[in-house]
Design a protein around this motif. Structure first.
Motif, short mmCIF file in Angstrom:
data_model
loop_
_atom_site.label_atom_id
_atom_site.label_comp_id
_atom_site.label_asym_id
_atom_site.label_seq_id
_atom_site.Cartn_x
_atom_site.Cartn_y
_atom_site.Cartn_z
N THR A 48 0.83 -1.20 0.00
CA THR A 48 0.00 0.00 0.00
C THR A 48 0.86 1.26 0.00
O THR A 48 0.55 2.24 -0.67
CB THR A 48 -0.94 0.01 1.22
OG1 THR A 48 -1.58 -1.26 1.32
CG2 THR A 48 -2.00 1.08 1.09
N ASN A 49 1.96 1.23 0.76
CA ASN A 49 2.88 2.36 0.74
C ASN A 49 3.45 2.59 -0.66
O ASN A 49 3.51 3.73 -1.14
CB ASN A 49 4.04 2.12 1.71
CG ASN A 49 3.63 2.30 3.17
OD1 ASN A 49 2.67 3.00 3.47
ND2 ASN A 49 4.36 1.67 4.07
N ALA A 50 3.83 1.51 -1.32
CA ALA A 50 4.41 1.62 -2.66
C ALA A 50 3.39 2.19 -3.64
O ALA A 50 3.72 3.03 -4.48
CB ALA A 50 4.89 0.25 -3.14
N PHE A 51 2.15 1.72 -3.55
CA PHE A 51 1.09 2.23 -4.43
C PHE A 51 0.89 3.72 -4.23
O PHE A 51 0.77 4.48 -5.20
CB PHE A 51 -0.21 1.47 -4.17
CG PHE A 51 -1.36 1.92 -5.05
CD1 PHE A 51 -1.58 1.31 -6.27
CD2 PHE A 51 -2.20 2.95 -4.66
CE1 PHE A 51 -2.63 1.71 -7.09
CE2 PHE A 51 -3.24 3.37 -5.47
CZ PHE A 51 -3.46 2.74 -6.68
N MET A 52 0.87 4.17 -2.97
CA MET A 52 0.65 5.58 -2.69
C MET A 52 1.81 6.43 -3.17
O MET A 52 1.62 7.52 -3.73
CB MET A 52 0.39 5.80 -1.20
CG MET A 52 0.28 7.27 -0.82
SD MET A 52 -0.89 8.22 -1.84
CE MET A 52 -2.44 7.52 -1.30
N PHE A 53 3.05 5.97 -2.94
CA PHE A 53 4.22 6.73 -3.41
C PHE A 53 4.17 6.91 -4.93
O PHE A 53 4.46 7.98 -5.45
CB PHE A 53 5.51 6.03 -3.01
CG PHE A 53 5.78 6.05 -1.52
CD1 PHE A 53 5.29 7.08 -0.74
CD2 PHE A 53 6.51 5.04 -0.92
CE1 PHE A 53 5.53 7.11 0.63
CE2 PHE A 53 6.74 5.06 0.44
CZ PHE A 53 6.25 6.10 1.23
N LEU A 54 3.78 5.85 -5.63
CA LEU A 54 3.68 5.92 -7.09
C LEU A 54 2.57 6.88 -7.51
O LEU A 54 2.77 7.75 -8.38
CB LEU A 54 3.41 4.53 -7.66
CG LEU A 54 3.19 4.45 -9.18
CD1 LEU A 54 4.44 4.91 -9.92
CD2 LEU A 54 2.82 3.02 -9.59
N ALA A 55 1.40 6.74 -6.90
CA ALA A 55 0.27 7.60 -7.23
C ALA A 55 0.57 9.06 -6.90
O ALA A 55 0.26 9.96 -7.68
CB ALA A 55 -0.98 7.13 -6.49
N PHE A 56 1.17 9.29 -5.74
CA PHE A 56 1.49 10.66 -5.33
C PHE A 56 2.50 11.28 -6.31
O PHE A 56 2.37 12.45 -6.68
CB PHE A 56 2.07 10.67 -3.92
CG PHE A 56 2.31 12.05 -3.36
CD1 PHE A 56 1.31 12.72 -2.68
CD2 PHE A 56 3.54 12.68 -3.52
CE1 PHE A 56 1.52 13.99 -2.17
CE2 PHE A 56 3.77 13.95 -3.02
CZ PHE A 56 2.75 14.61 -2.34
N GLY A 57 3.48 10.48 -6.73
CA GLY A 57 4.48 10.98 -7.67
C GLY A 57 3.85 11.38 -9.00
O GLY A 57 4.19 12.42 -9.57
N ILE A 58 2.91 10.57 -9.48
CA ILE A 58 2.23 10.87 -10.74
C ILE A 58 1.40 12.15 -10.62
O ILE A 58 1.45 13.03 -11.49
CB ILE A 58 1.33 9.69 -11.17
CG1 ILE A 58 2.19 8.47 -11.50
CG2 ILE A 58 0.47 10.08 -12.37
CD1 ILE A 58 1.39 7.22 -11.78
N LEU A 59 0.65 12.26 -9.51
CA LEU A 59 -0.17 13.44 -9.30
C LEU A 59 0.70 14.69 -9.16
O LEU A 59 0.35 15.76 -9.68
CB LEU A 59 -1.03 13.27 -8.05
CG LEU A 59 -2.08 12.16 -8.08
CD1 LEU A 59 -2.82 12.08 -6.76
CD2 LEU A 59 -3.06 12.39 -9.22
N TYR A 60 1.80 14.56 -8.46
CA TYR A 60 2.70 15.70 -8.25
C TYR A 60 3.29 16.15 -9.58
O TYR A 60 3.36 17.35 -9.87
CB TYR A 60 3.82 15.31 -7.29
CG TYR A 60 4.72 16.46 -6.89
CD1 TYR A 60 4.39 17.29 -5.82
CD2 TYR A 60 5.90 16.71 -7.58
CE1 TYR A 60 5.21 18.34 -5.46
CE2 TYR A 60 6.72 17.77 -7.23
CZ TYR A 60 6.37 18.57 -6.16
OH TYR A 60 7.19 19.63 -5.81
N TYR A 61 3.68 15.21 -10.40
CA TYR A 61 4.29 15.53 -11.70
C TYR A 61 3.29 16.22 -12.61
O TYR A 61 3.65 17.14 -13.38
CB TYR A 61 4.80 14.25 -12.34
CG TYR A 61 5.36 14.44 -13.74
CD1 TYR A 61 6.63 14.99 -13.94
CD2 TYR A 61 4.61 14.08 -14.86
CE1 TYR A 61 7.13 15.18 -15.22
CE2 TYR A 61 5.10 14.26 -16.14
CZ TYR A 61 6.37 14.81 -16.31
OH TYR A 61 6.86 14.99 -17.58
#
Length: 267
Positions: A48-61
């Motif tokens: 779940t942490n990995a999924f959120m880090f990936l999703a957050f990175g995409i949204l931030y970009y």
């Protein structure tokens, strides 16, 4: 719906799916930090942490500069608030008794996506109609929780949300959308036993029965929004003063209307 043309309604629905849809998909990711999957894979929280880090990175970009800045503030304030309420005050409990890393990053993502939906031109155009729809949905939701689950605490917080929106009418679309998003995430998280709420308000006020989750918990997102906004103003004081000056200069212009062709002919 509420006087919105079908073409514009489909545009609003499209914006909702694009801006908010990823947040609803995160409900699926919460399963991997739930008790059922943890019984199969003990280190489930890592997924779940990995999924959120990936999703957050995409949204931030994919976000503009101001939204990126607000996302960072949301993460920092979310971490501080979650640590205080969950770890220090023990108002609610996560599955492992810790503060999962994906939670504060989730706060930043929820804040940013909701902000983007509320600021979209098509949603601002029909803000009154969308607000009316959300008021109806939220009222029915809170009443069902009150009657079916004796969720007095959640119902009072829902009334608190409505009361705050009287004070901040310009933020109604943002916070009503936030209410809906938070309700979906809370229902998913508690269904998987990823976290849990006590049977009374924060486990302290016995005279306020609460459901797991309480319906109006998004009231606390007001604190997140106000905190992010205040930090943004403090750090960007010059930019904010310039923005306020532009708004003041624009007000007299709104009172002026250009003459019609007929009026110009008469002159």
């Amino acid at each position: 719906m509420f006087g919105i043309p079908k073409t514009d309604f489909l545009k609003i629905l499209s914006v909702f799916v694009r801006r908010i849809g990823l947040l609803f998909l995160f409900v699926i990711a919460l399963y991997f930090d739930g008790t059922h999957f943890a019984s199969i894979f003990p280190d489930a929280q890592l997924l779940t942490n990995a999924f959120m880090f990936l999703a957050f990175g995409i949204l931030y970009y994919r976000s503009v500069k101001r939204t990126r800045e607000l996302m960072i503030y949301g993460v920092l304030i979310g971490f501080a608030g979650e640590y205080l309420f969950s770890i220090v005050l023990d108002m609610y409990t996560y599955r492992l008794g810790n503060l999962p890393w994906y939670i504060p990053f989730g706060h930043g993502a929820v804040y940013a996506r909701t902000h983007m939906f509320a600021k979209a031109s098509i949603t601002r155009k029909y803000a009154k109609q969308i607000n009316t729809l959300f008021y109806i949905i939220i009222s029915i939701f809170a009443l069902i929780y009150l009657i079916a689950f004796h969720d007095i605490f959640g119902f009072i917080m829902t009334l608190g949300v409505f009361g705050m929106l009287v004070i901040r009418p310009k933020d109604r679309l943002f916070f009503l959308t936030m209410y809906v998003v938070v309700a979906v995430l809370e229902i998913g998280g508690t269904a998987y036993s990823t976290w849990s709420w006590p049977s009374t308000a924060f486990g302290v006020f016995d005279f306020l029965p609460s459901n797991n989750p309480p319906s109006g918990i998004s009231l606390f997102y007001f604190l997140l929004d106000v905190s992010c906004f205040m930090i943004y103003i403090i750090i960007n004081r010059k930019t904010w003063k310039r923005f306020k000056s532009i708004k003041r200069l624009q007000k007299p212009c709104l009172l002026y209307t250009s003459p019609s062709p007929r009026d110009r002919q008469k002159s």
